[in-house]
Design an enzyme around this catalytic site. Structure first.
Site: not given
Length: 721
Positions: A63, A385, A415, A445, A478, A574, A602
C-alpha cells in the site's frame, strides 16, 4: 456535556462558517496514511492466525509503495512545477510533503518493529527469516550451490566509474553496492549488482522447517564468488521507487499508441523514494543521490528489511494451520432452483449477489450463458480490471465467435492494469468484439453488463450492475455487490449509458440511474437536501452510507448542513475521509467508522430515510460504482443505481449495510478533532460482520430455501450507532 465536548467547544467557539479549511477538513493524504496505519495494526491482532498477521504487514508495505509512486509523486511534481494549488485543508504541496515524510518515517519504523515482534513467533512455528544462527553448514552448502547455479548466471556486476555509465535502476528495483579492494595492488573499485525482478524475493532453504533468506542478503553473502581477486570492504542494499502515474494528454490522437509508450515512460519515471541500509556507506549514498537525481526524493534508512511488501512470498508458505480457515463462497440457490438458468432466475425477480460470500461464478455464468444462448442477440460490457486469467473475457470472445453483437468498453487508464487491458483489447478485437476505449480525459469506472435477448413477448434486456470489478481474484477477497435485473427502466438506462460511452451521446434524461459526470453529484445533493427538509419539518431524517473514500468538498459540506439540521448521519468509510465527524456546531450528528478485517470492504451503498426511521422498507437505497471523490464525480463515468425490489432492498439495507453499522470487532471510530481512529470497544459479546455474512446466507439469493430456514434478522439496538 462531557469533558471532551467542552474541550471541542473551546476549540471550535465560532460558527462553522468562520472555521479555517484545516478546522473543517482533514488532509486527504494524511487520512490515507491513517488508513494504512489501521491496516498495519491488523498485523498486531492476536485474534488472527500468524501468517495472516504477516500478510497484513506485507499489505501495508505494498500500500505504502503505491502511495509513494502515485500520490507523493504527484505532489513532488507539483512542487517542481511551481504549482501552488491548495489541498482541501489549505496546505500547499510543500507543506503536505513535509507532513507526509514525517508520517511515512513513523510508519516504516512501526513496520520494522512489528516484523521484529513477529519473527520469534514465526520461529516458534518453524518459519524462519534467516539470520546467521539459522545457516548451519548444510544450509550454507546448499545456498552456495543454489547461488552458483541459479542466481549468479542472471546477475550482471557493473563497475561504477567514469568509463561506465550509471546503470538504470528499475521501479521497485533492489540492488547492492560493493566497495572492493584488489588484492594484488590495493586499488579501489565500486561495483553495483541489480537484482532482476524475475528472481524470487525470498529463497526457501530445503528442510522440515521453513527457513527463508532474502535474495539481496543471499547476493551479499556470496558476493565474493562474483569478485575473485578482490576483498569486499563493504556492501549496502538499496531499493528505488519511481513516479508511476500516467497523465493522459487530451490531444492524444491514438489512445492505444499513447498508452503503449506511456507504460514504457513510467518504468523510467523520476525517483520518488530511495530505501537504504542504515549502515550504508556515506560515499556510496552520496553517489546514489547524485546519479539518481534525488533533489526532491525521500531517502529512508532502516536497520531492518528493505521492501517489506516482499514478505508476501513467505505468507505463501503451505501452513494452513497459520492462516484463515478456507472459505468456499455459496452459489445462489435462486439460480439453482431454475436449473442454473441465470436468465430465468432474473426474469422471475431481481437478485443481488454479495461477494465474496456468494460466488463470482454466477457473474461468469451470466455471460457464458449469454454467449451460448441462441436467443441472445447483443452483449455490452464495461471492463475496468479483469485480471490475468479472465473467464469474463473468454465468455465475450465466445459470444463474438458465435456471431453475436458484442461491445466491450476497455478502460486503458485503469492504473497498473493498462498493459493487461491493452492485451485483452487486442484479443477481443481479433475475435470480432467491437472494442471501445471510452473518453480520452475520463475513466469509465461504471461496472455494467447488458444482455439483450429475443423472447416470445419481444426483446428483453438483462443487466448486471456491480460495485466491484469483473475480476475473479479480487472477487474472493473484496466485499462487493452484483445486482441482476430485467427491469425495463434500468435496461433502457443501461443502453443510454453505453451510448454515452461509445458514441458520446449524452442522454437528455434517465429513468432510474444517475450517471457521473452528468448528474450523479446532483442526485446525491438532492437526496441529502430532502433529508434536511424532512429534519426541519420534524420528520425522521437519516443518512447511512458505505464508501471507500470521502474527499469531495461539496458532498462533505452538504453532510455538514444535514448534521446542523438534525439529520443523523452514519458513514462506514474504509479508507480516506476528509470530513471531520462530531465537531460541535459543524458535524455533531455525524459518526464515521472504518472496517478493516479479513475481507477488503469495497461496496458503495447509500441509504436515505425518506421520512421514515431507518432501517425502513420505504427508505431510498442505492448502490454505486463511485466513491464520494472529486475524480469519481467529475472525471469518471459512474453509475448510481436505485434498489426498488423489496427483497433486494431488504438485503442491501437491513442485512449488508446494517451489519456493517453494527460491527464491533473490526471497526474503528474516527476522532473528528485529531483525525486518529480508535478501535471500537464492544460491551459484552461483539459482532463481526464478516463472520455474520460467512455463516448467514443472503436474502435475495435464497429463493424457496427461505421458507425452510430464515436468515436471522439484524436489529438496530439503541445506542449501537
Amino acid at each position: 456535556m462531557t469533558g471532551r465536548d467542552e474541550h471541542r467547544r473551546a476549540r471550535y467557539p465560532a460558527p462553522d462558517e468562520r472555521l479555517s479549511p484545516e478546522e473543517r477538513y482533514f488532509n486527504r493524504e494524511l487520512s490515507w496514511l491513517s488508513f494504512n496505519e489501521r491496516v498495519l495494526a491488523e498485523a498486531c491482532n492476536t485474534a488472527y492466525p500468524l501468517l495472516e498477521r504477516l500478510r497484513f504487514l506485507s499489505i501495508s508495505g505494498s500500500n505504502l509503495d503505491e502511495f509513494m509512486m502515485i500520490r507523493v509523486a504527484g505532489l513532488a511534481g507539483q512542487l517542481r512545477s511551481g504549482v501552488s494549488k491548495m489541498s482541501i485543508d489549505g496546505k500547499t504541496p510543500g507543506q503536505q510533503l513535509a507532513a507526509i515524510n514525517r508520517k511515512v518515517r513513523e510508519l516504516e519504523k512501526t513496520q520494522q518493529a512489528i516484523l521484529s515482534d513477529l519473527e520469534p513467533l514465526l520461529a516458534a512455528q518453524g518459519i524462519h527469516l534467516a539470520g546467521e544462527a539459522r545457516i548451519d553448514a548444510a544450509a550454507e552448502k546448499w545456498l552456495r550451490q543454489y547461488f552458483l547455479e541459479d542466481i549468479m548466471p542472471v546477475l550482471t556486476p557493473q563497475a561504477i566509474d567514469p568509463a561506465h555509465p550509471f546503470p538504470f535502476v528499475a521501479n521497485q528495483g533492489i540492488g547492492a553496492l560493493f566497495n572492493l579492494t584488489r588484492k594484488e595492488d590495493g586499488s579501489q573499485l565500486v561495483e553495483m549488482v541489480l537484482i532482476p525482478g524475475a528472481l524470487p524475493r525470498f529463497i526457501r532453504i530445503p528442510g522440515e522447517d521453513a527457513t527463508y533468506i532474502a535474495i539481496e542478503r543471499l547476493v551479499c553473502r556470496f558476493a565474493h564468488l562474483m569478485f575473485p581477486g578482490f576483498r569486499i570492504a563493504g556492501d549496502g542494499v538499496f531499493r528505488v521507487l519511481r513516479d508511476s502515474d500516467i497523465e493522459v494528454e487530451e490531444e492524444a490522437e491514438d489512445l492505444v499508441r499513447y498508452f503503449r509508450t506511456a507504460i514504457q515512460r513510467r518504468r523510467r519515471g523520476k525517483v520518488i523514494l530511495l530505501e537504504i541500509d542504515k549502515e550504508f556507506d556515506p560515499d556510496a549514498e552520496a553517489m546514489l543521490r547524485e546519479q539518481l537525481g534525488l533533489e526532491d526524493a525521500m531517502v529512508t534508512k532502516t536497520d531492518g528489511m528493505i521492501g517489506i511488501s516482499g514478505l508476501s512470498d513467505v505468507v505463501d508458505e503451505d501452513r494452513p494451520d497459520l492462516k484463515f480457515a478456507p472459505y468456499t463462497p455459496r452459489y445462489p440457490e435462486r439460480v439453482m432452483e431454475h436449473d442454473g438458468d441465470c436468465f430465468a432466475a432474473i426474469r422471475e425477480k431481481d437478485i443481488i449477489i454479495h461477494h465474496p460470500y456468494e460466488s463470482f461464478e454466477v457473474v461468469v455464468d451470466f455471460l457464458r450463458q449469454a454467449a451460448a444462448d441462441p436467443a441472445v442477440v447483443s452483449i455490452k460490457q464495461t471492463l475496468y480490471r479483469a485480471g490475468h486469467q479472465s473467464p469474463v473475457i473468454a465468455a465475450l470472445i465466445e459470444a463474438a465467435e458465435a456471431g453475436k453483437s458484442v461491445t466491450a468498453v476497455v478502460e486503458l487508464k485503469a492504473r497498473f492494469d493498462e498493459e493487461q487491458n491493452l492485451k485483452w483489447a487486442n484479443e477481443l478485437e481479433r475475435a470480432g468484439v467491437q472494442v471501445i476505449y471510452g473518453f480520452v480525459d475520463w475513466k469509465t469506472h461504471a461496472k455494467v453488463s447488458m444482455v439483450v435477448r429475443r423472447e416470445d413477448d419481444g426483446y428483453r434486456t438483462y443487466c448486471h450492475f456491480g460495485t466491484g470489478n469483473y475480476h475473479p481474484v479480487t472477487a474472493k477477497i473484496y466485499t462487493d455487490l452484483s445486482y441482476f435485473t430485467a427491469d425495463p427502466k434500468l435496461g433502457r438506462d443501461a443502453a443510454r449509458l453505453f451510448n454515452f460511452i461509445t458514441g458520446y451521446v449524452e442522454p437528455q434524461e434517465t429513468e432510474a440511474i444517475a450517471i457521473s459526470p452528468l448528474n450523479l453529484r446532483e442526485t446525491l445533493y438532492e437526496l441529502i437536501d430532502k433529508e434536511i427538509v424532512n429534519a426541519r419539518n420534524g420528520r425522521p431524517a437519516a443518512i447511512w452510507a458505505k464508501l471507500n473514500s470521502l474527499t469531495e468538498k461539496g458532498i462533505i459540506d452538504r453532510l455538514y448542513d444535514a448534521s446542523k439540521a438534525g439529520v443523523h448521519v452514519v458513514l462506514v468509510i474504509r479508507g480516506i475521509c476528509c470530513l471531520r465527524a462530531g465537531v460541535p456546531g459543524l458535524s455533531e450528528n455525524i459518526t464515521v467508522k472504518s472496517i478493516i478485517g479479513r475481507f477488503l470492504e469495497h461496496s458503495r451503498i447509500w441509504a436515505f430515510a425518506n421520512g421514515y426511521n431507518l432501517p425502513s422498507g420505504r427508505a431510498k437505497v442505492y448502490i454505486s460504482s463511485a466513491d464520494a471523490m472529486s475524480r469519481n464525480l467529475n472525471r469518471r463515468v459512474e453509475a448510481l443505481v436505485p434498489i426498488r425490489n423489496a427483497t433486494v432492498h431488504d438485503q442491501v439495507l437491513e442485512q449488508v449495510l446494517l451489519a456493517n453499522l453494527l460491527d464491533t470487532e473490526q471497526s474503528w471510530l474516527l476522532d473528528g478533532e485529531t483525525g486518529e481512529y480508535e478501535r471500537v470497544e464492544s460491551d459484552g459479546e461483539g459482532f463481526n460482520c464478516h463472520e455474520y455474512f460467512m455463516t448467514n446466507p443472503s436474502l435475495s439469493g435464497r429463493g424457496d430455501a427461505l421458507k425452510q430456514s430464515r436468515v436471522p434478522k439484524l436489529t438496530l439496538r439503541k445506542g449501537a450507532i
